[in-house]
Design a protein around this motif. Structure first.
Motif, PDB file in Angstrom:
ATOM      1  N   GLY A   1       0.799  -1.184   0.000  1.00  0.00           N
ATOM      2  CA  GLY A   1       0.000   0.000   0.000  1.00  0.00           C
ATOM      3  C   GLY A   1       0.849   1.257   0.000  1.00  0.00           C
ATOM      4  N   LEU A   2       0.178   2.372  -0.042  1.00  0.00           N
ATOM      5  CA  LEU A   2       0.830   3.671  -0.097  1.00  0.00           C
ATOM      6  C   LEU A   2       0.906   4.367   1.256  1.00  0.00           C
ATOM      7  CD1 LEU A   2      -0.909   4.947  -3.345  1.00  0.00           C
ATOM      8  CD2 LEU A   2       1.420   4.048  -3.127  1.00  0.00           C
ATOM      9  N   ALA A   3       0.249   3.816   2.261  1.00  0.00           N
ATOM     10  CA  ALA A   3       0.237   4.440   3.581  1.00  0.00           C
ATOM     11  C   ALA A   3       1.638   4.470   4.168  1.00  0.00           C
ATOM     12  CB  ALA A   3      -0.713   3.699   4.507  1.00  0.00           C
ATOM     13  N   GLY A   4       2.014   5.635   4.674  1.00  0.00           N
ATOM     14  CA  GLY A   4       3.268   5.781   5.371  1.00  0.00           C
ATOM     15  C   GLY A   4       4.510   5.614   4.522  1.00  0.00           C
ATOM     16  N   CYS A   5       4.429   5.864   3.232  1.00  0.00           N
ATOM     17  CA  CYS A   5       5.601   5.653   2.369  1.00  0.00           C
ATOM     18  C   CYS A   5       6.215   6.965   1.881  1.00  0.00           C
ATOM     19  CB  CYS A   5       5.261   4.732   1.214  1.00  0.00           C
ATOM     20  SG  CYS A   5       4.131   5.432   0.022  1.00  0.00           S
ATOM     21  N   ASP A   6       5.963   8.053   2.609  1.00  0.00           N
ATOM     22  CA  ASP A   6       6.566   9.344   2.306  1.00  0.00           C
ATOM     23  C   ASP A   6       6.243   9.822   0.886  1.00  0.00           C
ATOM     24  OD1 ASP A   6       7.977  11.584   3.099  1.00  0.00           O
ATOM     25  OD2 ASP A   6       9.914  10.775   2.474  1.00  0.00           O
ATOM     26  N   LEU A   7       4.958   9.759   0.547  1.00  0.00           N
ATOM     27  CA  LEU A   7       4.520  10.183  -0.788  1.00  0.00           C
ATOM     28  C   LEU A   7       4.841  11.629  -1.105  1.00  0.00           C
ATOM     29  CD1 LEU A   7       0.911   8.764  -1.288  1.00  0.00           C
ATOM     30  CD2 LEU A   7       2.939   8.203  -2.610  1.00  0.00           C
ATOM     31  N   GLY A   8       4.546  12.487  -0.178  1.00  0.00           N
ATOM     32  CA  GLY A   8       4.703  13.911  -0.431  1.00  0.00           C
ATOM     33  C   GLY A   8       3.618  14.416  -1.369  1.00  0.00           C
ATOM     34  N   VAL A   9       3.647  15.700  -1.632  1.00  0.00           N
ATOM     35  CA  VAL A   9       2.630  16.336  -2.471  1.00  0.00           C
ATOM     36  C   VAL A   9       2.672  15.793  -3.897  1.00  0.00           C
ATOM     37  CG1 VAL A   9       1.839  18.538  -3.425  1.00  0.00           C
ATOM     38  CG2 VAL A   9       2.589  18.405  -1.047  1.00  0.00           C
ATOM     39  N   GLU A  10       3.856  15.658  -4.463  1.00  0.00           N
ATOM     40  CA  GLU A  10       3.965  15.167  -5.845  1.00  0.00           C
ATOM     41  C   GLU A  10       3.452  13.732  -5.974  1.00  0.00           C
ATOM     42  OE1 GLU A  10       4.594  16.998  -8.556  1.00  0.00           O
ATOM     43  OE2 GLU A  10       4.575  18.620  -7.087  1.00  0.00           O
ATOM     44  N   GLY A  11       3.768  12.895  -4.999  1.00  0.00           N
ATOM     45  CA  GLY A  11       3.271  11.520  -5.012  1.00  0.00           C
ATOM     46  C   GLY A  11       1.760  11.472  -4.910  1.00  0.00           C
ATOM     47  N   ALA A  12       1.205  12.349  -4.065  1.00  0.00           N
ATOM     48  CA  ALA A  12      -0.252  12.419  -3.928  1.00  0.00           C
ATOM     49  C   ALA A  12      -0.901  12.847  -5.237  1.00  0.00           C
ATOM     50  CB  ALA A  12      -0.633  13.364  -2.800  1.00  0.00           C
ATOM     51  N   LYS A  13      -0.245  13.768  -5.961  1.00  0.00           N
ATOM     52  CA  LYS A  13      -0.779  14.195  -7.260  1.00  0.00           C
ATOM     53  C   LYS A  13      -0.752  13.050  -8.263  1.00  0.00           C
ATOM     54  CE  LYS A  13       0.238  19.089  -6.780  1.00  0.00           C
ATOM     55  NZ  LYS A  13       1.009  20.231  -7.279  1.00  0.00           N
ATOM     56  N   ALA A  14       0.282  12.229  -8.202  1.00  0.00           N
ATOM     57  CA  ALA A  14       0.362  11.060  -9.092  1.00  0.00           C
ATOM     58  C   ALA A  14      -0.752  10.071  -8.770  1.00  0.00           C
ATOM     59  CB  ALA A  14       1.731  10.391  -8.973  1.00  0.00           C
ATOM     60  N   VAL A  30      -3.703   6.718   1.430  1.00  0.00           N
ATOM     61  CA  VAL A  30      -2.528   7.584   1.399  1.00  0.00           C
ATOM     62  C   VAL A  30      -2.227   8.111   2.799  1.00  0.00           C
ATOM     63  CG1 VAL A  30      -2.759   8.249  -1.032  1.00  0.00           C
ATOM     64  CG2 VAL A  30      -3.919   9.592   0.732  1.00  0.00           C
ATOM     65  N   GLY A  31      -2.773   7.454   3.792  1.00  0.00           N
ATOM     66  CA  GLY A  31      -2.604   7.871   5.176  1.00  0.00           C
ATOM     67  C   GLY A  31      -1.157   7.879   5.623  1.00  0.00           C
ATOM     68  N   GLY A  57      -8.229   5.953   2.861  1.00  0.00           N
ATOM     69  CA  GLY A  57      -7.372   6.224   4.005  1.00  0.00           C
ATOM     70  C   GLY A  57      -6.736   7.595   3.888  1.00  0.00           C
ATOM     71  N   LEU A  58      -7.158   8.509   4.760  1.00  0.00           N
ATOM     72  CA  LEU A  58      -6.625   9.872   4.765  1.00  0.00           C
ATOM     73  C   LEU A  58      -6.109  10.266   6.142  1.00  0.00           C
ATOM     74  CD1 LEU A  58      -9.455  11.574   2.654  1.00  0.00           C
ATOM     75  CD2 LEU A  58      -7.091  11.212   1.930  1.00  0.00           C
ATOM     76  N   ALA A  59      -5.776   9.286   6.981  1.00  0.00           N
ATOM     77  CA  ALA A  59      -5.252   9.598   8.312  1.00  0.00           C
ATOM     78  C   ALA A  59      -3.914  10.314   8.186  1.00  0.00           C
ATOM     79  CB  ALA A  59      -5.090   8.315   9.128  1.00  0.00           C
ATOM     80  N   VAL A  60      -3.701  11.280   9.044  1.00  0.00           N
ATOM     81  CA  VAL A  60      -2.444  12.037   9.105  1.00  0.00           C
ATOM     82  C   VAL A  60      -2.075  12.615   7.735  1.00  0.00           C
ATOM     83  CG1 VAL A  60      -0.114  12.083  10.081  1.00  0.00           C
ATOM     84  CG2 VAL A  60      -1.703  10.332  10.845  1.00  0.00           C
ATOM     85  N   CYS A  61      -3.027  13.259   7.100  1.00  0.00           N
ATOM     86  CA  CYS A  61      -2.784  13.881   5.789  1.00  0.00           C
ATOM     87  C   CYS A  61      -2.937  15.395   5.843  1.00  0.00           C
ATOM     88  CB  CYS A  61      -3.736  13.288   4.744  1.00  0.00           C
ATOM     89  SG  CYS A  61      -3.253  11.657   4.177  1.00  0.00           S
TER      90      CYS A  61
END
Length: 181
Positions: A1-14, A30-31, A57-61
């Protein structure tokens, strides 16, 4: 999953771009990425537009109050959503209550509890009063928490402003011994 993988803003946009064109995705978490309010709001807008998500999942976003309001608008009209984890999002109690009102009478979890989940551990979540409001809603709904047989480390939540509600709930449930631990 993507939770807790340091996506950042650019990753979230992807992720947002992918969800926008996907016809089959029904779950996105993306929590724990602190993606920022703007990126979170973009995702929520897409989720609402497509209305195909079952679990979000939007925890801690970093949703904040405005983000919580947008999520409330989304969950209020979603026809497929069963879980939308918005814990730890720098919202106030009023925003959490707005979210609870949006799911009133519907089996939608705001704390990320899945319909078939049997155990939940909130011990490391650094929960605050708004989170207690969200979890109180979840725990009051058999369709959300009916499968839970164990809830660990909820004592931190019990110390918040919803003490009387959670105490009353514990007195009427078999989960009391594990919740008090």
């Amino acid at each position: 999953g993507l939770a807790g993988c340091d996506l950042g803003v650019e990753g979230a946009k992807a992720v947002a771009d992918y969800v926008r064109v996907s016809g089959s995705i029904t779950s996105v978490d993306v929590g724990n990425n602190r993606i920022g309010q703007a990126a979170a709001l973009e995702l929520v807008s897409i989720f609402r537009e497509k209305d195909q998500m079952k679990s979000v999942g939007l925890a801690v976003c970093d949703l904040g109050v405005e983000g919580a309001k947008a999520v409330a608008d989304y969950v209020r009209v979603s026809s497929s959503l069963t879980s939308c984890n918005v814990l730890n999002n720098d919202m106030d109690v009023a925003a959490a209550e707005l979210l609870v009102e949006a799911v009133k009478g519907r089996d939608i979890s705001l704390g990320g509890i899945q319909p078939d989940q049997t155990s939940a551990n909130f011990g490391l979540n650094h929960l605050k009063p708004p989170d207690a409001v969200l979890l109180a809603s979840d725990l009051s709904k058999a369709g959300v928490s009916g499968s839970l047989t164990e809830v660990c480390q909820i004592r931190k939540v019990i110390r918040t402003r919803n003490l009387s509600f959670l105490t009353s709930l514990m007195n009427n449930t078999s989960m009391y011994n594990t919740m008090a631990g």
